[in-house]
Scaffold this motif. Structure first.
Motif, PDB file in Angstrom:
ATOM      1  N   THR A 120       0.935  -1.132  -0.055  1.00  0.00           N
ATOM      2  CA  THR A 120       0.075   0.007  -0.256  1.00  0.00           C
ATOM      3  C   THR A 120       0.745   1.180  -0.013  1.00  0.00           C
ATOM      4  N   SER A 121       0.765   2.135  -1.037  1.00  0.00           N
ATOM      5  CA  SER A 121       1.533   3.361  -1.156  1.00  0.00           C
ATOM      6  C   SER A 121       0.629   4.548  -1.070  1.00  0.00           C
ATOM      7  N   LYS A 122       1.149   5.557  -0.570  1.00  0.00           N
ATOM      8  CA  LYS A 122       0.176   6.850  -0.311  1.00  0.00           C
ATOM      9  C   LYS A 122       0.955   8.026  -1.010  1.00  0.00           C
ATOM     10  N   ALA A 123      -0.003   8.790  -1.689  1.00  0.00           N
ATOM     11  CA  ALA A 123       0.722  10.147  -2.266  1.00  0.00           C
ATOM     12  C   ALA A 123      -0.215  11.260  -2.209  1.00  0.00           C
ATOM     13  N   VAL A 124       0.282  12.146  -2.381  1.00  0.00           N
ATOM     14  CA  VAL A 124      -0.627  13.528  -2.487  1.00  0.00           C
ATOM     15  C   VAL A 124      -0.064  14.239  -3.785  1.00  0.00           C
ATOM     16  N   THR A 125      -1.211  14.746  -4.333  1.00  0.00           N
ATOM     17  CA  THR A 125      -0.980  15.496  -5.765  1.00  0.00           C
ATOM     18  C   THR A 125      -2.013  16.301  -6.051  1.00  0.00           C
ATOM     19  N   ARG A 126      -1.640  17.153  -7.135  1.00  0.00           N
ATOM     20  CA  ARG A 126      -2.829  18.092  -7.568  1.00  0.00           C
ATOM     21  C   ARG A 126      -2.495  18.516  -8.937  1.00  0.00           C
ATOM     22  N   ASP A 127      -3.396  18.902  -9.693  1.00  0.00           N
ATOM     23  CA  ASP A 127      -3.365  19.607 -11.186  1.00  0.00           C
ATOM     24  C   ASP A 127      -2.222  20.608 -10.935  1.00  0.00           C
ATOM     25  N   TRP A 128      -1.804  20.743 -11.996  1.00  0.00           N
ATOM     26  CA  TRP A 128      -0.607  21.780 -12.060  1.00  0.00           C
ATOM     27  C   TRP A 128      -0.627  22.342 -13.443  1.00  0.00           C
ATOM     28  N   SER A 129      -0.040  23.562 -13.563  1.00  0.00           N
ATOM     29  CA  SER A 129      -0.058  24.499 -14.832  1.00  0.00           C
ATOM     30  C   SER A 129       1.050  25.453 -14.771  1.00  0.00           C
ATOM     31  N   VAL A 130       1.593  25.808 -16.012  1.00  0.00           N
ATOM     32  CA  VAL A 130       2.410  26.929 -15.786  1.00  0.00           C
ATOM     33  C   VAL A 130       2.419  27.791 -17.101  1.00  0.00           C
ATOM     34  N   ASP A 131       2.270  29.054 -16.845  1.00  0.00           N
ATOM     35  CA  ASP A 131       1.774  30.081 -18.016  1.00  0.00           C
ATOM     36  C   ASP A 131       3.321  30.278 -18.538  1.00  0.00           C
ATOM     37  N   LEU A 132       3.479  29.858 -19.694  1.00  0.00           N
ATOM     38  CA  LEU A 132       4.608  30.085 -20.795  1.00  0.00           C
ATOM     39  C   LEU A 132       4.820  31.766 -21.052  1.00  0.00           C
ATOM     40  N   ALA A 133       3.495  32.240 -20.732  1.00  0.00           N
ATOM     41  CA  ALA A 133       3.527  33.834 -21.471  1.00  0.00           C
ATOM     42  C   ALA A 133       3.880  34.715 -20.109  1.00  0.00           C
ATOM     43  N   THR A 134       4.272  34.136 -18.942  1.00  0.00           N
ATOM     44  CA  THR A 134       4.423  34.990 -17.826  1.00  0.00           C
ATOM     45  C   THR A 134       5.881  34.455 -17.289  1.00  0.00           C
ATOM     46  N   PRO A 135       6.918  35.263 -17.755  1.00  0.00           N
ATOM     47  CA  PRO A 135       8.330  34.433 -17.113  1.00  0.00           C
ATOM     48  C   PRO A 135       8.542  34.821 -15.689  1.00  0.00           C
ATOM     49  N   GLY A 136       9.332  34.164 -14.911  1.00  0.00           N
ATOM     50  CA  GLY A 136       9.448  34.479 -13.688  1.00  0.00           C
ATOM     51  C   GLY A 136      10.781  34.252 -13.154  1.00  0.00           C
ATOM     52  N   THR A 137      11.010  33.985 -11.783  1.00  0.00           N
ATOM     53  CA  THR A 137      12.403  33.804 -11.384  1.00  0.00           C
ATOM     54  C   THR A 137      12.329  32.346 -10.561  1.00  0.00           C
ATOM     55  N   PRO A 138      12.377  31.298 -11.350  1.00  0.00           N
ATOM     56  CA  PRO A 138      12.373  29.957 -10.620  1.00  0.00           C
ATOM     57  C   PRO A 138      13.819  29.675  -9.737  1.00  0.00           C
ATOM     58  N   ALA A 139      13.503  28.976  -8.729  1.00  0.00           N
ATOM     59  CA  ALA A 139      14.846  28.552  -8.029  1.00  0.00           C
ATOM     60  C   ALA A 139      15.726  27.532  -8.855  1.00  0.00           C
ATOM     61  N   ALA A 140      17.104  28.106  -9.033  1.00  0.00           N
ATOM     62  CA  ALA A 140      17.805  27.657  -9.803  1.00  0.00           C
ATOM     63  C   ALA A 140      18.185  26.242  -9.464  1.00  0.00           C
ATOM     64  N   LEU A 141      18.801  25.497 -10.440  1.00  0.00           N
ATOM     65  CA  LEU A 141      19.173  24.265 -10.325  1.00  0.00           C
ATOM     66  C   LEU A 141      20.437  24.206  -9.584  1.00  0.00           C
ATOM     67  N   THR A 142      20.722  23.036  -8.731  1.00  0.00           N
ATOM     68  CA  THR A 142      22.319  22.948  -8.186  1.00  0.00           C
ATOM     69  C   THR A 142      22.793  22.393  -9.367  1.00  0.00           C
ATOM     70  N   ALA A 143      24.316  22.233  -9.052  1.00  0.00           N
ATOM     71  CA  ALA A 143      25.046  21.866 -10.385  1.00  0.00           C
ATOM     72  C   ALA A 143      24.912  20.400 -10.245  1.00  0.00           C
TER      73      ALA A 143
END
Length: 293
Positions: A120-143
């Motif tokens: 038995t495995s449990k998880a929590v999730t939700r629908d997700w969307s990204v607006d490609l017309a609205t640039p932002g400042t996301p968290a940078a990836l580590t090396a």
């Protein structure tokens, strides 16, 4: 590294995976006709996946590796607890160091009758969307994150014919969004879903390009997409899992049709864009809708 064919050793397998609760499927038994595909960020929902495995004809010392939810993205998916009941002599959670995939590893005593397990495995999730017309400042990836998600693998090389093909596709394109858009459109226009492909496919993208046979299923088409993107130095990754809900847009082929999800495995892509962060993408599902709906 554990391969797909290594997941079960020592016998034939009977396995089912079910999703609880099932009421949501009863309510959505007759989804509406497809509507405009316009995903929105949704509310968090909890799911419980029950996987039942029984080895039908055990021979010698039987082992099994059952995947559990191990991928996490704070925007839309959080893995939960795992519990199990089994007659195995030993059972423990293990993690593949290369991919990060987590599995329940079970070992039965030699000659054990009717090896079985219920996970038995449990998880929590939700629908997700990204607006490609609205640039932002996301968290940078580590090396290390950038290295892992741009690296070549045995089945997803980033040089040779893969890089050559990618360079042709993105010629004249500017930033990473333009390049990824061009590659996505190329996959949709030049590949096809082959319903005869076994499972989700194996994703041997160099062989696909060399042969000119660009047909397959989700693991093939998304692997090709990821390889072409990575060859441009843009981080990308494939995400394996289960479809656990009907499509809210009415596409029967893109959602679970009941609370039995034994055959609902799916692979899709995520690409890290400098102004947007991780963005979900799935050219294979576009080809699936073209074929089936």
């Amino acid at each position: 590294m554990t391969s797909r064919r290594d997941i079960l050793k020592g016998g034939r397998l009977a396995a089912t995976a079910s999703l609880l609760p099932g009421a949501v499927f009863a309510q959505a038994a007759a989804p509406p006709a497809p509507t405009l595909f316009a995903p929105k960020v949704g509310r968090w929902r909890s799911f419980q996946i029950v996987t039942t495995v029984e080895i039908l004809k055990p021979e010698g010392k039987v082992q099994a590796w059952l995947p559990v939810a191990s991928f996490g993205n704070p925007d839309w998916f959080k893995p939960g607890e795992n519990s199990w009941t089994t007659n195995a002599a030993a059972a423990k959670l293990v993690r593949d160091p290369a991919s990060g995939a987590e599995m329940l590893h079970l070992q039965w005593a030699e000659g054990a009758a009717s090896p079985k397990v219920e996970l038995t495995s449990k998880a929590v999730t939700r629908d997700w969307s990204v607006d490609l017309a609205t640039p932002g400042t996301p968290a940078a990836l580590t090396a290390d994150e950038r290295r892992v998600n741009t690296a070549a693998t045995d089945l997803i090389p980033t040089s040779g014919i893969v890089r050559e093909t990618s360079d042709r596709i993105v010629a004249g394109k500017g930033d990473d969004l333009q390049k990824v858009h061009a590659i996505f459109e190329w996959i949709v226009e030049n590949t096809y879903r082959n319903a005869a492909t076994r499972g989700c496919g194996i994703g041997d993208i160099a062989a696909m390009l060399k042969s000119g046979n660009l047909g397959g299923k989700c693991a093939d088409l998304n692997a090709l997409f990821i390889g072409l993107v990575r060859s441009q130095g843009i981080p990308a990754r494939d995400v394996y899992g289960l479809r656990v809900m009907p499509s809210q847009f009415g596409y029967k082929s893109l959602g679970a049709g009941s609370d039995i999800v034994t055959k609902a495995q799916h692979c899709r892509s995520e690409v890290y864009l400098s102004n947007f962060g991780w963005v979900p993408m799935d050219p294979a599902d576009v080809r699936k809708v073209v074929l089936e709906e």
